[in-house]
Design a protein around this motif. Structure first.
Motif, PDB file in Angstrom:
ATOM      1  N   LEU A 175      -3.689  12.287   8.889  1.00 25.24           N
ATOM      2  CA  LEU A 175      -3.072  11.909  10.085  1.00 25.24           C
ATOM      3  C   LEU A 175      -1.760  11.980  10.632  1.00 25.24           C
ATOM      4  O   LEU A 175      -1.379  12.125  11.707  1.00 25.24           O
ATOM      5  CB  LEU A 175      -3.685  10.557  10.492  1.00 25.24           C
ATOM      6  N   ALA A 176      -1.116  11.594   9.407  1.00 26.26           N
ATOM      7  CA  ALA A 176       0.546  11.634   9.681  1.00 26.26           C
ATOM      8  C   ALA A 176       1.094  12.999  10.128  1.00 26.26           C
ATOM      9  O   ALA A 176       2.270  13.090  10.666  1.00 26.26           O
ATOM     10  CB  ALA A 176       1.278  11.202   8.226  1.00 26.26           C
ATOM     11  N   ALA A 177       0.241  14.080  10.071  1.00 23.42           N
ATOM     12  CA  ALA A 177       0.657  15.369  10.501  1.00 23.42           C
ATOM     13  C   ALA A 177       0.843  15.215  12.177  1.00 23.42           C
ATOM     14  O   ALA A 177       1.519  16.084  12.710  1.00 23.42           O
ATOM     15  CB  ALA A 177      -0.299  16.528  10.161  1.00 23.42           C
ATOM     16  N   VAL A 178       0.093  14.420  12.651  1.00 20.13           N
ATOM     17  CA  VAL A 178       0.220  14.282  14.346  1.00 20.13           C
ATOM     18  C   VAL A 178       0.638  12.935  14.775  1.00 20.13           C
ATOM     19  O   VAL A 178       1.007  13.046  15.852  1.00 20.13           O
ATOM     20  CB  VAL A 178      -1.088  14.743  14.897  1.00 20.13           C
ATOM     21  N   GLU A 179       0.519  11.999  14.037  1.00 16.95           N
ATOM     22  CA  GLU A 179       1.184  10.752  14.432  1.00 16.95           C
ATOM     23  C   GLU A 179       1.740   9.897  13.164  1.00 16.95           C
ATOM     24  O   GLU A 179       0.981   9.703  12.096  1.00 16.95           O
ATOM     25  CB  GLU A 179      -0.360   9.847  14.756  1.00 16.95           C
ATOM     26  N   PRO A 180       2.887   9.466  13.359  1.00 17.46           N
ATOM     27  CA  PRO A 180       3.510   8.922  12.239  1.00 17.46           C
ATOM     28  C   PRO A 180       2.957   7.814  11.623  1.00 17.46           C
ATOM     29  O   PRO A 180       2.379   6.998  12.795  1.00 17.46           O
ATOM     30  CB  PRO A 180       5.249   8.680  12.660  1.00 17.46           C
ATOM     31  N   ARG A 181       2.911   7.528  10.487  1.00 20.11           N
ATOM     32  CA  ARG A 181       2.271   6.176   9.942  1.00 20.11           C
ATOM     33  C   ARG A 181       3.130   5.086  10.439  1.00 20.11           C
ATOM     34  O   ARG A 181       4.267   5.027  10.380  1.00 20.11           O
ATOM     35  CB  ARG A 181       2.266   6.344   8.376  1.00 20.11           C
ATOM     36  N   GLY A 182       2.425   3.878  10.504  1.00 12.95           N
ATOM     37  CA  GLY A 182       3.027   2.649  10.875  1.00 12.95           C
ATOM     38  C   GLY A 182       3.152   1.805   9.685  1.00 12.95           C
ATOM     39  O   GLY A 182       2.788   2.289   8.492  1.00 12.95           O
ATOM     40  N   LYS A 183       3.502   0.633   9.755  1.00 14.96           N
ATOM     41  CA  LYS A 183       3.539  -0.328   8.589  1.00 14.96           C
ATOM     42  C   LYS A 183       1.965  -0.962   8.723  1.00 14.96           C
ATOM     43  O   LYS A 183       1.957  -1.959   9.552  1.00 14.96           O
ATOM     44  CB  LYS A 183       4.589  -1.353   8.858  1.00 14.96           C
ATOM     45  N   PRO A 184       1.237  -0.851   7.630  1.00 11.88           N
ATOM     46  CA  PRO A 184       0.102  -1.625   7.370  1.00 11.88           C
ATOM     47  C   PRO A 184       0.261  -2.953   7.523  1.00 11.88           C
ATOM     48  O   PRO A 184       0.995  -3.552   6.937  1.00 11.88           O
ATOM     49  CB  PRO A 184      -0.527  -1.036   6.148  1.00 11.88           C
ATOM     50  N   LEU A 185      -0.725  -3.782   8.206  1.00  3.69           N
ATOM     51  CA  LEU A 185      -0.632  -4.964   8.673  1.00  3.69           C
ATOM     52  C   LEU A 185      -1.412  -5.777   7.167  1.00  3.69           C
ATOM     53  O   LEU A 185      -2.272  -5.518   6.673  1.00  3.69           O
ATOM     54  CB  LEU A 185      -1.400  -5.734   9.861  1.00  3.69           C
ATOM     55  N   PRO A 186      -0.620  -6.677   6.783  1.00  3.80           N
ATOM     56  CA  PRO A 186      -1.017  -7.555   5.468  1.00  3.80           C
ATOM     57  C   PRO A 186      -2.421  -8.319   5.862  1.00  3.80           C
ATOM     58  O   PRO A 186      -2.596  -8.873   6.974  1.00  3.80           O
ATOM     59  CB  PRO A 186       0.084  -8.557   5.215  1.00  3.80           C
ATOM     60  N   SER A 187      -3.242  -8.157   4.833  1.00  4.39           N
ATOM     61  CA  SER A 187      -4.488  -8.992   4.840  1.00  4.39           C
ATOM     62  C   SER A 187      -4.613 -10.126   4.000  1.00  4.39           C
ATOM     63  O   SER A 187      -4.685  -9.980   2.660  1.00  4.39           O
ATOM     64  CB  SER A 187      -5.854  -8.191   4.618  1.00  4.39           C
ATOM     65  N   PRO A 188      -4.480 -11.379   4.242  1.00  2.47           N
ATOM     66  CA  PRO A 188      -4.088 -12.614   3.054  1.00  2.47           C
ATOM     67  C   PRO A 188      -5.675 -12.818   2.681  1.00  2.47           C
ATOM     68  O   PRO A 188      -6.623 -12.384   3.165  1.00  2.47           O
ATOM     69  CB  PRO A 188      -3.887 -13.705   4.208  1.00  2.47           C
ATOM     70  N   ALA A 189      -5.587 -12.961   1.319  1.00  5.60           N
ATOM     71  CA  ALA A 189      -6.731 -13.033   0.477  1.00  5.60           C
ATOM     72  C   ALA A 189      -7.472 -14.091   0.982  1.00  5.60           C
ATOM     73  O   ALA A 189      -7.012 -15.134   1.201  1.00  5.60           O
ATOM     74  CB  ALA A 189      -6.337 -13.224  -0.961  1.00  5.60           C
ATOM     75  N   PRO A 190      -8.813 -14.027   1.686  1.00  2.00           N
ATOM     76  CA  PRO A 190      -9.521 -15.072   1.941  1.00  2.00           C
ATOM     77  C   PRO A 190      -9.959 -16.322   0.904  1.00  2.00           C
ATOM     78  O   PRO A 190      -9.975 -15.781  -0.143  1.00  2.00           O
ATOM     79  CB  PRO A 190     -10.874 -14.287   2.430  1.00  2.00           C
ATOM     80  N   GLU A 191      -9.945 -17.512   1.230  1.00  3.73           N
ATOM     81  CA  GLU A 191     -10.189 -18.454   0.466  1.00  3.73           C
ATOM     82  C   GLU A 191     -11.712 -18.473   0.228  1.00  3.73           C
ATOM     83  O   GLU A 191     -12.572 -18.423   1.075  1.00  3.73           O
ATOM     84  CB  GLU A 191      -9.912 -19.934   0.961  1.00  3.73           C
TER      85      GLU A 191
END
Length: 767
Positions: free
Chosen positions: A293-309
């Motif tokens: 997908l980066a060929a047509v839309e630059p990548r962003g910064k993935p959102l962190p997913s906190p480890a669930p308790e």
């Protein structure tokens, strides 16, 4: 030169306007595949691809193989080089992969596998909310955060958060439309394109954060953005679902399903490999394409997913005591109630002269104060007990009839000291017994049970009104006398309007062992029927064992539901069992219409269970206490015992039926919880059957009053309530890259109208 026709001028004007107002709107940014997977190489009899899932490491494809008349479901697992790594056989409705765990869901069952197709565990989100239609809820889509499974079930439109050990910890009533469910950082996104046309964003406890006026059939997360599948386009959107770009996956074909992970997209397509001719139809094949997908839309910064308790189940209250009540021939306890200075239990005792109704009065510590055996009628048993204002009690049950070939209903009244005031037997044609009794406002009693025809050819609901001095004031039966018809009452409670509600089961002209409905009937004090309901909540059967009126004026019914064994059936040694009864809790309004229903499993959950909820009480926090049984494992934990070894199962829920805690009281020889009571101090009493020295014995378990603080389990706002911090609704098309800007829409409408008008004139001219 002839002037151009008006229609041509309008169409040209529309085209110019489109190009002028949105010069990049219909530009097709084409994606070229970096990998093509042809499942037909591994499945030569491929019929179709139904779904695809991707987590950056594994490409999971759900396929149908074989002939149309006998299709076989298979799941094929590939790595990112296109090499087949494993496969899974068995039916499915969808697939999902996250963090190396593959989920295959079908009919309310979710089975987890590793990336080679080895089964890891199962959960059954559908079991927590069986539908009134009597079928399992089916998973529409799911997401997984490494600890919890988020399940979107379409039949009731509910999103559930379930642990891997099969505990329901939160839910949200959304929409029956169904749609995709995904995780974006620490948020859960659910979209419904069919009914509400909205997408709702939740936190990890399924509390709604905001909603947007856009719904999509398919969506996925691309770093910090969203990708939706619309026709054959992949549309990139920001966090408010405003369109920022779109791409056209090549080659031209029909996109069936797609998923996005690690900056790449996988798309399952139906591809035309040969055009139709005059003598043969077009030929289609199914393939899976991987795109960067980066060929047509630059990548962003993935959102962190906190480890669930990890989920930690609340501890049940401490035990205050467990007492056993035994006699030489054995004792069974069926009912318990409370009086000012203790508790009274009723059941039966085996004596040399036969079975006798048996009553025990205890102190608050469970120590016997007096014991009474009722001698008037041979082979009798007490099935229910009702405390009286004078601290005496009334029992009902059954005894052998005078002819010795059937049962008659009995009732007896005892004073606070255990002295029998009277015993009565109510003779009726056939076989009859009373299972439960409630005190009427005028001091009389209304009891419910069943009455059977000759040789048990049919069974009817039996309602008896008994005077304060033991006379039968009225007796009514309800049900058909057709062969094998069945309707029975197992519990009765007085409602706040002075009438009575009876719970039990009815087969409604079906086989009583496989097609029971939970039955509710409301009667006046004289037994006249006010209304009845058939609650078809099991597949193929359910049974009501107890009923209470709730503080909101509704009703709650406990019992069991016979449910499908499913694909997760447990096999022990050489024996495989498919019995699948779960404890059942139904909540209705005051008219008996279902609001929700839930089932509860016990020791074994994977398609095999023999669980019952025999008794029910509402607790001070508006929740419920259920007592019943579950199967007991053998000493080595490998064998499942179906009917020969059980342990009491006690479940405490909140007001919505979500489990707060569950315990198994299998020590001290306890076998089955048959009755429950909540005393004035808030302590929980569970009575039932157990053993003492190898003989049947009754038991009484007292749990200390628990501090009923607000539940720690998430309680999301019900669907339709205000959502906090809701932004202004966002249109589905967004603001950028639209192929049909709103400014041009009127022109297109005019053009369409002119075309239709011109065609109409031509058609009229041919007539």
């Amino acid at each position: 030169m002839k002037p151009l026709p008006a229609l041509t001028l309008i169409l040209l004007f529309c085209a110019v306007a489109l190009l002028t107002l949105s010069p990049h709107a219909c530009a097709r940014t084409e994606l070229t595949a970096s990998l093509v997977i042809e499942p037909k190489n591994e499945a030569p009899d491929l019929h179709a691809i139904r779904c695809v899932a991707f987590d950056g490491e594994s490409i999971v494809i759900g396929v149908d193989t074989g002939e149309l008349s006998s299709l076989k479901d298979r799941v094929l697992i590939y790595d990112t080089t296109g090499r087949l790594a494993g496969e899974i056989d068995g039916s499915y409705e969808g697939v999902h992969v996250a963090g190396g765990t593959i989920f295959v869901y079908d009919s309310g069952f979710v089975n987890a596998y590793d990336t080679r197709g080895n089964r890891l565990y199962s959960v059954t989100p559908g079991r927590f909310g069986i539908t009134p239609a009597g079928r399992y809820n089916s998973t529409e889509s799911l997401a997984f955060d490494g600890e919890y499974i988020y399940d979107y079930e379409a039949r009731t439109g509910t999103i559930r958060k379930v642990t891997r050990s099969n505990v329901l910890v939160a839910e949200y009533a959304y929409s029956r439309g169904g749609g995709p469910l995904l995780l974006r950082g620490s948020e859960i996104w659910a979209s419904d394109p069919k009914v509400t046309g909205k997408t709702i964003v939740f936190d990890g406890s399924l509390r709604p954060l905001r909603e947007m006026a856009a719904g999509f059939e398919d969506m996925a997360v691309y770093d910090d953005r969203i990708v939706t599948l619309e026709l054959d386009y992949l549309v990139f959107r920001d966090k408010d679902l405003k369109e920022t770009n779109r791409a056209y996956p090549m080659p031209s074909s029909w996109v069936i399903d797609m998923d996005v992970a690690d900056g790449k997209a996988v798309a399952a397509k139906m591809v035309r490999t040969a055009n139709a001719t005059a003598t043969s139809p077009a030929v289609f094949d199914y393939r899976v394409y991987v795109y960067d997908l980066a060929a047509v839309e630059p990548r962003g910064k993935p959102l962190p997913s906190p480890a669930p308790e990890p989920y930690v189940a609340p501890e049940p209250p401490a035990r205050e005591f467990v007492k056993t009540y035994s006699a030489q021939g054995g004792v069974s306890i069926a009912s318990v109630t409370g009086v000012e200075d203790g508790y009274i239990l009723a059941g039966s005792v085996n004596t040399p002269g036969g079975t006798k109704a048996y009553v025990v009065k205890t102190g608050l510590d469970g120590s016997p104060a007096w014991v009474r055996t009722l001698e008037k009628y041979p082979n009798s048993q007490a099935l229910s007990i009702e405390a009286l204002p004078d601290d005496g009690c009334l029992i009902v049950g059954n005894a052998r009839n005078a002819a010795g070939d059937g049962e008659d209903s009995i009732a007896a009244r005892l004073g606070p000291d255990g002295v029998v005031a009277w015993e009565s037997r109510f003779e009726a044609p056939g076989d009859d017994r009373l299972y439960d009794v409630a005190l009427a406002a005028d001091g009389s009693f209304v009891a419910a049970g069943q009455q059977s025809g000759p040789s048990g050819a049919y069974t009817q609901l039996y309602v008896a009104r008994i005077s304060a001095d033991g006379n039968l004031l009225s007796a009514k039966t309800y049900g058909n006398t057709s062969s094998e018809d069945y309707k029975a009452g197992r519990a009765v409670t007085r409602t706040s309007d002075g009438n009575f509600v009876i719970a039990g089961a009815a087969n409604h002209l079906y086989n009583q062992y496989t097609s029971n409905y939970t039955c509710l009937a409301k009667v006046s004090p004289d037994g006249s029927l006010l209304w009845e309901r058939y609650l078809n909540v099991g597949q193929p059967a359910s049974f009501g064992s107890d009923v209470v009126e709730t503080t909101d004026g509704g009703l709650a019914i406990a019992g069991n539901a016979m449910l499908p064994a499913g694909s997760g059936s447990f096999t022990a040694g050489k024996s495989s069992y498919t019995i699948n009864y779960d404890a059942l809790l139904i909540k209705t309004d005051r008219n008996g219409e279902i609001e929700w229903c839930r089932t509860y499993d016990g020791v074994y959950r994977e398609g095999n269970s023999n669980n019952d909820a025999n008794a029910l009480r509402e607790t001070a926090d508006g929740g419920f206490l259920l007592a019943g049984k579950t199967m007991s494992p053998s000493a080595d934990g490998k064998q499942i015992w179906i009917n020969t070894a059980c342990v009491p199962m006690i479940v405490k829920t909140d007001a919505r039926g979500l489990v707060l805690w569950k315990m198994y009281a299998g020590d001290n020889g306890a076998v089955e919880g048959r009755a429950a009571f909540v005393d004035t101090g808030g302590a929980y009493l569970i009575a039932g059957d157990g053993t003492d020295g190898g003989l049947p014995a009754g038991f009484l378990l007292k749990l200390k009053a628990e501090k009923l603080a607000p539940t720690t389990i998430a309680t999301p706002a019900p669907s339709g309530t205000a959502v906090p911090a809701t932004p202004a609704p966002v249109s589905q098309s967004g603001t950028g890259g639209s192929c049909c800007p709103m400014a041009v829409l009127p022109l297109l409408l005019v053009g369409s109208a002119m075309i239709a008008r011109s065609r109409l004139r031509r058609d009229n001219g041919r007539q």
